[in-house]
Design a protein around this motif. Structure first.
Motif, PDB file in Angstrom:
ATOM      1  N   ALA A 193       0.967  -1.478  -0.317  1.00  0.00           N
ATOM      2  CA  ALA A 193      -0.233   0.089   0.098  1.00  0.00           C
ATOM      3  C   ALA A 193       1.012   1.757  -0.137  1.00  0.00           C
ATOM      4  CB  ALA A 193      -0.982  -0.301   1.363  1.00  0.00           C
ATOM      5  N   LEU A 194       0.985   2.337  -0.568  1.00  0.00           N
ATOM      6  CA  LEU A 194       1.427   3.358  -1.114  1.00  0.00           C
ATOM      7  C   LEU A 194       0.747   4.226  -0.749  1.00  0.00           C
ATOM      8  CD1 LEU A 194       3.258   2.954  -4.858  1.00  0.00           C
ATOM      9  CD2 LEU A 194       3.585   1.665  -2.515  1.00  0.00           C
ATOM     10  N   ARG A 195       1.286   5.446   0.109  1.00  0.00           N
ATOM     11  CA  ARG A 195       0.989   6.747   0.580  1.00  0.00           C
ATOM     12  C   ARG A 195       1.607   7.822  -0.630  1.00  0.00           C
ATOM     13  NH1 ARG A 195      -3.505   8.239   3.010  1.00  0.00           N
ATOM     14  NH2 ARG A 195      -3.524   6.454   4.896  1.00  0.00           N
ATOM     15  N   HIS A 196       1.662   8.401  -1.893  1.00  0.00           N
ATOM     16  CA  HIS A 196       1.737   9.923  -2.401  1.00  0.00           C
ATOM     17  C   HIS A 196       3.134   9.224  -3.149  1.00  0.00           C
ATOM     18  CE1 HIS A 196      -0.819  12.791  -0.808  1.00  0.00           C
ATOM     19  NE2 HIS A 196       0.468  12.164   0.680  1.00  0.00           N
ATOM     20  N   GLY A 197       3.359   7.699  -3.068  1.00  0.00           N
ATOM     21  CA  GLY A 197       4.641   6.471  -3.294  1.00  0.00           C
ATOM     22  C   GLY A 197       5.216   5.850  -3.251  1.00  0.00           C
ATOM     23  N   ARG A 198       4.440   6.278  -1.134  1.00  0.00           N
ATOM     24  CA  ARG A 198       5.686   5.417  -0.295  1.00  0.00           C
ATOM     25  C   ARG A 198       5.261   4.338   0.217  1.00  0.00           C
ATOM     26  NH1 ARG A 198       5.734   6.304   5.391  1.00  0.00           N
ATOM     27  NH2 ARG A 198       4.274   8.264   4.128  1.00  0.00           N
ATOM     28  N   PRO A 199       5.990   3.722   0.866  1.00  0.00           N
ATOM     29  CA  PRO A 199       5.061   1.599   0.754  1.00  0.00           C
ATOM     30  C   PRO A 199       4.544   2.682   2.579  1.00  0.00           C
ATOM     31  CG  PRO A 199       7.182   1.913  -0.286  1.00  0.00           C
ATOM     32  CD  PRO A 199       7.460   3.261  -0.091  1.00  0.00           C
ATOM     33  N   ILE A 200       4.221   1.737   3.107  1.00  0.00           N
ATOM     34  CA  ILE A 200       3.241   2.224   4.285  1.00  0.00           C
ATOM     35  C   ILE A 200       2.854   0.702   5.005  1.00  0.00           C
ATOM     36  CG2 ILE A 200       2.476   4.518   4.457  1.00  0.00           C
ATOM     37  CD1 ILE A 200      -0.344   4.043   4.776  1.00  0.00           C
ATOM     38  N   ALA A 201       2.264   0.231   4.375  1.00  0.00           N
ATOM     39  CA  ALA A 201       1.928  -1.823   4.896  1.00  0.00           C
ATOM     40  C   ALA A 201       2.107  -2.352   3.409  1.00  0.00           C
ATOM     41  CB  ALA A 201       0.453  -1.403   4.956  1.00  0.00           C
ATOM     42  N   GLY A 202       2.660  -3.592   3.895  1.00  0.00           N
ATOM     43  CA  GLY A 202       3.108  -4.818   3.281  1.00  0.00           C
ATOM     44  C   GLY A 202       2.384  -6.012   3.503  1.00  0.00           C
ATOM     45  N   ALA A 203       2.301  -6.358   2.066  1.00  0.00           N
ATOM     46  CA  ALA A 203       1.877  -8.661   2.753  1.00  0.00           C
ATOM     47  C   ALA A 203       3.007  -9.504   1.913  1.00  0.00           C
ATOM     48  CB  ALA A 203      -0.061  -8.779   2.689  1.00  0.00           C
ATOM     49  N   LEU A 204       2.901 -10.421   2.522  1.00  0.00           N
ATOM     50  CA  LEU A 204       4.182 -11.762   1.753  1.00  0.00           C
ATOM     51  C   LEU A 204       3.145 -12.584   1.215  1.00  0.00           C
ATOM     52  CD1 LEU A 204       6.751 -11.521   0.043  1.00  0.00           C
ATOM     53  CD2 LEU A 204       7.667 -12.616   2.314  1.00  0.00           C
ATOM     54  N   ASN A 205       3.297 -12.797  -0.089  1.00  0.00           N
ATOM     55  CA  ASN A 205       2.077 -13.866  -0.243  1.00  0.00           C
ATOM     56  C   ASN A 205       3.492 -15.233  -1.307  1.00  0.00           C
ATOM     57  OD1 ASN A 205      -0.309 -13.228   0.266  1.00  0.00           O
ATOM     58  ND2 ASN A 205       0.224 -11.359  -0.503  1.00  0.00           N
ATOM     59  N   LEU A 206       2.647 -16.885  -1.061  1.00  0.00           N
ATOM     60  CA  LEU A 206       4.018 -16.982  -1.764  1.00  0.00           C
ATOM     61  C   LEU A 206       3.186 -17.961  -2.625  1.00  0.00           C
ATOM     62  CD1 LEU A 206       6.586 -16.385  -0.036  1.00  0.00           C
ATOM     63  CD2 LEU A 206       7.196 -18.887   0.005  1.00  0.00           C
ATOM     64  N   ILE A 207       3.180 -17.904  -4.360  1.00  0.00           N
ATOM     65  CA  ILE A 207       2.125 -18.450  -4.856  1.00  0.00           C
ATOM     66  C   ILE A 207       2.715 -20.342  -5.329  1.00  0.00           C
ATOM     67  CG2 ILE A 207       1.576 -18.784  -7.541  1.00  0.00           C
ATOM     68  CD1 ILE A 207       3.214 -15.885  -6.665  1.00  0.00           C
ATOM     69  N   GLY A 208       1.848 -20.607  -5.351  1.00  0.00           N
ATOM     70  CA  GLY A 208       1.496 -22.359  -5.186  1.00  0.00           C
ATOM     71  C   GLY A 208       1.248 -22.512  -5.920  1.00  0.00           C
ATOM     72  N   ALA A 209       0.789 -24.422  -6.482  1.00  0.00           N
ATOM     73  CA  ALA A 209       0.309 -24.947  -7.749  1.00  0.00           C
ATOM     74  C   ALA A 209      -0.530 -24.708  -7.623  1.00  0.00           C
ATOM     75  CB  ALA A 209       0.584 -26.525  -7.675  1.00  0.00           C
ATOM     76  N   ASP A 210      -1.539 -24.557  -5.985  1.00  0.00           N
ATOM     77  CA  ASP A 210      -3.254 -23.834  -6.356  1.00  0.00           C
ATOM     78  C   ASP A 210      -3.604 -23.490  -5.567  1.00  0.00           C
ATOM     79  OD1 ASP A 210      -3.204 -26.332  -4.671  1.00  0.00           O
ATOM     80  OD2 ASP A 210      -4.432 -27.332  -5.437  1.00  0.00           O
ATOM     81  N   THR A 211      -2.759 -22.806  -4.567  1.00  0.00           N
ATOM     82  CA  THR A 211      -3.250 -22.571  -3.099  1.00  0.00           C
ATOM     83  C   THR A 211      -2.040 -20.751  -3.381  1.00  0.00           C
ATOM     84  OG1 THR A 211      -3.139 -24.405  -2.141  1.00  0.00           O
ATOM     85  CG2 THR A 211      -3.111 -22.314  -0.804  1.00  0.00           C
TER      86      THR A 211
END
Length: 381
Positions: free
Chosen positions: A261-279
């Motif tokens: 999530a960026l406010r005026h181009g600056r990251p203020i929050a984030g979530a990290l995901n990994l991608i599996g075959a179906d999940t």
């Protein structure tokens, strides 16, 4: 089958990548050679972490690895998400030493997946026997395989291991074309609430999805700040090192999806995901600015958007979190298996697990009745 001999390495990195992954498969990124070696190379496991990598393997007739287990020597019970502190206290009060113990797991990762990595299912009994031999020959208290893929539970049951149940909240894709299609399956009140949450969460913000070559060290610097804040509040200290995230981006960039999530181009929050075959696997989240409902947006709603767009069948958003229920994530059983050589201690734990299992099932039934879906009208896949 000829007699199988198990051998132990000092780390997954010491084993051939192609042979390990031939056993691990491609469905679950957390048991891949890349992920487990990133944990080792970054110093997130090993040294003084209390997680000593001791992968156990069996070689097949062709000389290549035919079965493997991501095994760790543990000197504490942190980072496991299947809590056995009460067992440890009871064993210590009885005059025993609960630690070190053996853990078969993806460290710091409450994600169901294979714990017996098998080129052929016929090697499972020998691999389990090898784990038991490590415990008995070293006079250890126990071995614990946590977040076992449901299809592997019978393999541990057949070997006499105790099975423990818990629940997580997972989202299932029932053939949705987009997020509005998913909302149509919910009750009117829940639909309105989610729409309001999403509108309020992103007001004045830009949401970006980053994967592959789009991931840079600047992004990892920002996410490290988020991760440290969350880790300090949840665990006292973060489990993973800063180097882990850079190495993850180098080794597994195409399986990583970072939502910022960026406010005026600056990251203020984030979530990290990994991608599996179906999940899609949601792992970590953090922020430097408190925004109402932004956690729900980045971790749950964006994950649903991503899963639908990529044709994935599930979103697994991590351990615990009853607040996921109102957002379309339903309770699903999770399993662990426990080998306890001492007969009296085993009986005590077995009695505890039987009582606990009944309570877990009652809670799951209660939660299932309170999912936000329109009763009797949920579309089936």
């Amino acid at each position: 089958m000829t007699e199988c001999v198990a051998r132990m390495a000092k780390g997954v990195a010491q084993l051939p990548r192609d042979e390990w992954d031939a056993c691990a498969g491609t469905g679950n990124p957390f048991v891949s050679w890349d992920f487990l070696t990133v944990l080792e190379r970054s110093g997130s496991v090993g040294d003084n972490s209390g997680w000593q990598p001791l992968p156990l393997v069996i070689d097949g007739p062709d000389g290549r690895i035919a079965a493997a287990a991501p095994l760790y020597g543990k000197t504490h019970s942190q980072g496991e998400y299947v809590f056995d502190h009460g067992w440890a206290d009871a064993w210590e009060r009885a005059g025993g030493h609960y630690y070190p113990k053996i853990q078969i797991a993806a460290p710091f990762t409450p994600v169901p997946g294979p714990r017996l990595l098998l080129r052929e299912d016929s090697f499972a009994p020998a691999l389990i026997a090898g784990i038991e031999a490590v415990v008995e020959q070293n006079e250890l208290s126990s071995a614990h395989a946590t977040f076992i893929a449901p299809e592997q539970v019978p393999l541990f049951e057949a070997a006499g291991w105790l099975i423990r149940e818990d629940s997580q909240f997972h989202w299932t894709n029932r053939g949705y074309g987009d997020f509005s299609d998913f909302l149509a399956d919910l009750s009117s009140a829940k639909r309105k609430n989610i729409r309001k949450e999403r509108e309020r969460a992103v007001e004045g913000l830009e949401i970006v999805h980053l994967t592959g070559d789009a991931l840079t060290e600047t992004h990892w610097d920002a996410f490290w700040t988020f991760y440290q804040d969350t880790g300090a509040r949840k665990w006292g200290r973060p489990y993973l090192t800063r180097a882990f995230f850079s190495m993850l981006g180098e080794s597994m960039a195409d399986r990583v999806l970072l939502v910022l999530a960026l406010r005026h181009g600056r990251p203020i929050a984030g979530a990290l995901n990994l991608i599996g075959a179906d999940t899609l696997y949601g792992r970590y989240w953090g922020c430097t600015e408190e925004v109402p409902h932004l956690h729900f947006e980045l971790c749950y709603y964006q994950a649903i958007d991503i899963a639908i767009a990529r044709g994935l069948q599930r979103v697994e958003a991590g351990a615990q979190g009853g607040h996921k229920l109102a957002r379309g994530y339903a309770p699903e059983p999770t399993y662990s298996a426990h080998f306890i050589p001492n007969a009296s201690f085993r009986r005590a734990v077995a009695d505890f697990l039987e009582s606990e299992r009944q309570g877990v099932q009652r809670d799951r039934d209660w939660l299932t009745e309170r999912t936000p879906f329109r009763k009797g009208e949920v579309r089936l896949s």
